[in-house]
Design a protein around this motif. Structure first.
Motif, PDB file in Angstrom:
ATOM      1  N   PHE A   1      -3.458 -81.137 -59.229  1.00  0.00           N
ATOM      2  CA  PHE A   1      -2.257 -80.271 -59.397  1.00  0.00           C
ATOM      3  C   PHE A   1      -1.759 -79.339 -60.596  1.00  0.00           C
ATOM      4  O   PHE A   1      -2.169 -78.032 -60.316  1.00  0.00           O
ATOM      5  N   LEU A   2      -2.064 -79.717 -61.640  1.00  0.00           N
ATOM      6  CA  LEU A   2      -1.722 -78.940 -62.977  1.00  0.00           C
ATOM      7  C   LEU A   2      -3.187 -78.656 -63.039  1.00  0.00           C
ATOM      8  O   LEU A   2      -3.272 -76.974 -63.944  1.00  0.00           O
ATOM      9  N   GLU A   3      -4.411 -79.331 -63.004  1.00  0.00           N
ATOM     10  CA  GLU A   3      -5.412 -78.162 -63.000  1.00  0.00           C
ATOM     11  C   GLU A   3      -5.953 -77.415 -62.038  1.00  0.00           C
ATOM     12  O   GLU A   3      -6.833 -75.972 -62.282  1.00  0.00           O
ATOM     13  N   ASN A   4      -5.488 -77.832 -60.845  1.00  0.00           N
ATOM     14  CA  ASN A   4      -6.257 -76.810 -59.467  1.00  0.00           C
ATOM     15  C   ASN A   4      -4.935 -75.802 -59.355  1.00  0.00           C
ATOM     16  O   ASN A   4      -5.431 -75.391 -58.106  1.00  0.00           O
ATOM     17  N   GLY A   5      -3.794 -76.102 -59.103  1.00  0.00           N
ATOM     18  CA  GLY A   5      -2.836 -75.503 -58.430  1.00  0.00           C
ATOM     19  C   GLY A   5      -3.176 -76.218 -57.018  1.00  0.00           C
ATOM     20  O   GLY A   5      -2.867 -77.026 -56.651  1.00  0.00           O
ATOM     21  N   PHE A   6      -1.325 -75.973 -56.232  1.00  0.00           N
ATOM     22  CA  PHE A   6      -1.035 -77.446 -55.013  1.00  0.00           C
ATOM     23  C   PHE A   6      -2.003 -76.953 -53.630  1.00  0.00           C
ATOM     24  O   PHE A   6      -2.214 -77.901 -53.689  1.00  0.00           O
ATOM     25  N   ASP A   7      -2.258 -75.860 -53.899  1.00  0.00           N
ATOM     26  CA  ASP A   7      -3.769 -75.923 -52.924  1.00  0.00           C
ATOM     27  C   ASP A   7      -4.822 -76.177 -52.260  1.00  0.00           C
ATOM     28  O   ASP A   7      -5.177 -76.451 -51.878  1.00  0.00           O
TER      29      ASP A   7
ATOM     30  N   VAL B   1       4.677 -86.169 -64.469  1.00  0.00           N
ATOM     31  CA  VAL B   1       4.502 -85.371 -65.678  1.00  0.00           C
ATOM     32  C   VAL B   1       5.867 -84.487 -66.654  1.00  0.00           C
ATOM     33  O   VAL B   1       5.655 -85.243 -67.981  1.00  0.00           O
ATOM     34  N   SER B   2       6.772 -84.643 -65.733  1.00  0.00           N
ATOM     35  CA  SER B   2       8.014 -83.686 -66.544  1.00  0.00           C
ATOM     36  C   SER B   2       8.649 -85.035 -67.965  1.00  0.00           C
ATOM     37  O   SER B   2       9.697 -84.845 -68.665  1.00  0.00           O
ATOM     38  N   THR B   3       8.914 -85.710 -66.907  1.00  0.00           N
ATOM     39  CA  THR B   3       9.211 -87.436 -67.317  1.00  0.00           C
ATOM     40  C   THR B   3       8.205 -88.047 -68.589  1.00  0.00           C
ATOM     41  O   THR B   3       8.946 -87.917 -70.105  1.00  0.00           O
ATOM     42  N   GLU B   4       6.598 -87.293 -68.790  1.00  0.00           N
ATOM     43  CA  GLU B   4       5.869 -87.823 -70.039  1.00  0.00           C
ATOM     44  C   GLU B   4       6.330 -86.649 -71.304  1.00  0.00           C
ATOM     45  O   GLU B   4       5.760 -86.921 -72.471  1.00  0.00           O
ATOM     46  N   MET B   5       6.652 -85.664 -71.038  1.00  0.00           N
ATOM     47  CA  MET B   5       6.659 -84.658 -71.315  1.00  0.00           C
ATOM     48  C   MET B   5       8.140 -84.671 -72.309  1.00  0.00           C
ATOM     49  O   MET B   5       7.925 -84.793 -73.615  1.00  0.00           O
TER      50      MET B   5
ATOM     51  N   THR C   1       1.542 -79.108 -71.319  1.00  0.00           N
ATOM     52  CA  THR C   1       2.910 -78.308 -71.515  1.00  0.00           C
ATOM     53  C   THR C   1       2.836 -77.304 -70.668  1.00  0.00           C
ATOM     54  O   THR C   1       3.410 -76.599 -70.079  1.00  0.00           O
ATOM     55  N   LEU C   2       1.605 -76.600 -71.831  1.00  0.00           N
ATOM     56  CA  LEU C   2       1.170 -75.226 -71.149  1.00  0.00           C
ATOM     57  C   LEU C   2       0.642 -75.058 -70.011  1.00  0.00           C
ATOM     58  O   LEU C   2       0.846 -74.247 -68.641  1.00  0.00           O
ATOM     59  N   ALA C   3       0.189 -75.906 -69.312  1.00  0.00           N
ATOM     60  CA  ALA C   3      -0.521 -76.684 -68.025  1.00  0.00           C
ATOM     61  C   ALA C   3       0.646 -76.122 -66.925  1.00  0.00           C
ATOM     62  O   ALA C   3       1.269 -75.759 -65.914  1.00  0.00           O
ATOM     63  N   VAL C   4       1.937 -77.034 -67.489  1.00  0.00           N
ATOM     64  CA  VAL C   4       2.792 -76.899 -66.168  1.00  0.00           C
ATOM     65  C   VAL C   4       3.988 -75.759 -66.356  1.00  0.00           C
ATOM     66  O   VAL C   4       4.161 -74.978 -65.565  1.00  0.00           O
ATOM     67  N   HIS C   5       3.705 -75.333 -67.382  1.00  0.00           N
ATOM     68  CA  HIS C   5       3.935 -73.481 -67.405  1.00  0.00           C
ATOM     69  C   HIS C   5       3.409 -72.429 -66.092  1.00  0.00           C
ATOM     70  O   HIS C   5       4.362 -71.323 -65.846  1.00  0.00           O
ATOM     71  N   ARG C   6       1.813 -72.861 -66.543  1.00  0.00           N
ATOM     72  CA  ARG C   6       1.193 -72.008 -66.017  1.00  0.00           C
ATOM     73  C   ARG C   6       1.390 -72.353 -63.984  1.00  0.00           C
ATOM     74  O   ARG C   6       1.268 -71.658 -63.607  1.00  0.00           O
ATOM     75  N   LEU C   7       1.647 -73.802 -64.167  1.00  0.00           N
ATOM     76  CA  LEU C   7       1.748 -74.071 -62.878  1.00  0.00           C
ATOM     77  C   LEU C   7       3.155 -73.884 -62.096  1.00  0.00           C
ATOM     78  O   LEU C   7       3.315 -73.090 -60.933  1.00  0.00           O
ATOM     79  N   LEU C   8       4.171 -73.916 -62.758  1.00  0.00           N
ATOM     80  CA  LEU C   8       5.309 -73.004 -62.531  1.00  0.00           C
ATOM     81  C   LEU C   8       5.851 -71.750 -62.152  1.00  0.00           C
ATOM     82  O   LEU C   8       6.587 -71.260 -61.349  1.00  0.00           O
ATOM     83  N   THR C   9       4.953 -70.305 -62.414  1.00  0.00           N
ATOM     84  CA  THR C   9       4.717 -70.088 -62.860  1.00  0.00           C
ATOM     85  C   THR C   9       4.378 -68.958 -61.609  1.00  0.00           C
ATOM     86  O   THR C   9       4.552 -68.108 -60.840  1.00  0.00           O
TER      87      THR C   9
ATOM     88  N   GLU D   1       4.003 -71.797 -58.816  1.00  0.00           N
ATOM     89  CA  GLU D   1       4.069 -72.341 -57.274  1.00  0.00           C
ATOM     90  C   GLU D   1       6.243 -72.441 -57.034  1.00  0.00           C
ATOM     91  O   GLU D   1       6.682 -72.897 -56.635  1.00  0.00           O
ATOM     92  N   GLY D   2       6.837 -72.080 -58.869  1.00  0.00           N
ATOM     93  CA  GLY D   2       7.912 -71.990 -58.503  1.00  0.00           C
ATOM     94  C   GLY D   2       9.255 -71.685 -57.276  1.00  0.00           C
ATOM     95  O   GLY D   2       9.725 -72.298 -57.396  1.00  0.00           O
ATOM     96  N   ARG D   3       8.859 -70.175 -57.012  1.00  0.00           N
ATOM     97  CA  ARG D   3       9.531 -70.071 -55.857  1.00  0.00           C
ATOM     98  C   ARG D   3       9.149 -70.286 -55.201  1.00  0.00           C
ATOM     99  O   ARG D   3      10.106 -70.457 -53.949  1.00  0.00           O
ATOM    100  N   ARG D   4       7.223 -71.144 -54.817  1.00  0.00           N
ATOM    101  CA  ARG D   4       7.137 -72.216 -53.569  1.00  0.00           C
ATOM    102  C   ARG D   4       8.076 -73.074 -53.002  1.00  0.00           C
ATOM    103  O   ARG D   4       7.868 -73.446 -52.158  1.00  0.00           O
ATOM    104  N   PHE D   5       8.179 -73.569 -54.611  1.00  0.00           N
ATOM    105  CA  PHE D   5       8.454 -74.965 -54.510  1.00  0.00           C
ATOM    106  C   PHE D   5      10.161 -75.083 -55.164  1.00  0.00           C
ATOM    107  O   PHE D   5      10.178 -75.461 -56.644  1.00  0.00           O
ATOM    108  N   PRO D   6      11.073 -73.973 -55.029  1.00  0.00           N
ATOM    109  CA  PRO D   6      12.255 -73.694 -56.312  1.00  0.00           C
ATOM    110  C   PRO D   6      13.014 -75.812 -56.556  1.00  0.00           C
ATOM    111  O   PRO D   6      13.357 -75.947 -57.382  1.00  0.00           O
ATOM    112  N   GLU D   7      12.590 -76.436 -55.020  1.00  0.00           N
ATOM    113  CA  GLU D   7      13.267 -77.793 -55.333  1.00  0.00           C
ATOM    114  C   GLU D   7      12.552 -78.548 -56.675  1.00  0.00           C
ATOM    115  O   GLU D   7      12.865 -79.379 -57.631  1.00  0.00           O
TER     116      GLU D   7
END
Length: 226
Positions: A29-35, A71-75, A109-117, A119-125
């Motif tokens: 997911f971090l490397e390729n995104g959700f879809d 991922v968040s817990t490991e970070m 962390t940088l990968a998570v930032h890119r992913l949330l940029t 996918e964040g609105r799509r998956f706010p929870e």
């Protein structure tokens, strides 16, 4: 998007497979995104079946949430495990700041930032749960230490300022700028210990003594390229 409760009984091998699935899914997911991540491809790598995914996670979105919380817990783990209780400012702030910078500049962390940029609105929870498991958890840890320190009659920290506000300001001063520069390619991680110390000690000085002409700790530049 709350997955159904996982079965209470599972074999050791089955439990290990679930954890492996979460780890592999997080990486993908971090490397390729959700879809771009297919559940069938994950199963092909780890084993199991689609039924397992739906039993434990409720489907792909539930697996995404579990993977991102992993991922968040490991970070957060290096900062979460940092022992600061009962220690003084001179010990805590530099050590905490150095780990903040290292965490902020980690590839994960940088990968998570890119992913949330993306996918964040799509998956706010999911985004909110990730924030709670990482940044907010560490913010609370530092705020608790600050509150305890403020209660001391010899504390250098202003007791009239909210511990949460002070913790947020210190974390922002220490790591926000360098993380943004890394995201856009102006800083190339990993930084040397010397470069990290420059960033951290500049933040510590400003945090403790403000932007006055004098400071009690040696001055240092916050520019890691100097």
């Amino acid at each position: 998007m709350v997955p159904p409760k996982a079965p209470a009984h599972r074999t050791i091998k089955g439990a290990q497979r679930v954890q492996e699935l979460i780890a592999v899914a997080a990486e993908q997911f971090l490397e390729n995104g959700f879809d771009a991540v297919a559940v069938d491809n994950l199963i092909a790598r780890v084993g199991g079946s689609r039924r397992n995914v739906y039993d434990y996670f409720g489907g792909k979105e539930g697996l995404f949430k579990a993977a991102m919380l992993h991922v968040s817990t490991e970070m957060a783990k290096p900062l979460d495990e940092l022992k600061i209780e009962g220690l003084e400012i001179e010990e805590v702030l530099p050590a905490f700041g150095r780990q903040l910078v290292r965490t902020a500049l980690s590839p994960q962390t940088l990968a998570v930032h890119r992913l949330l940029t993306n996918e964040g609105r799509r998956f706010p929870e999911v985004a909110q749960a990730m924030l709670a498991a990482s940044y907010l958890k560490i913010l609370d840890k530092l705020a608790v230490w600050i509150a305890a320190h403020q209660a001391s009659p010899t504390s250098k920290l202003n007791p009239d300022i909210s511990p949460a506000v002070l913790a947020e300001q210190f974390m922002s001063m220490t790591s926000s700028d360098v993380k943004l520069r890394a995201i856009v390619g102006l800083v190339q991680p990993p930084l040397s210990d010397t470069a990290i110390d420059k960033i951290v000690m500049s933040a510590v000085n400003t945090f403790l003594y403000g932007a006055t002409a004098r400071s009690a700790l040696p001055r240092s530049s916050s520019n890691p390229n100097e």
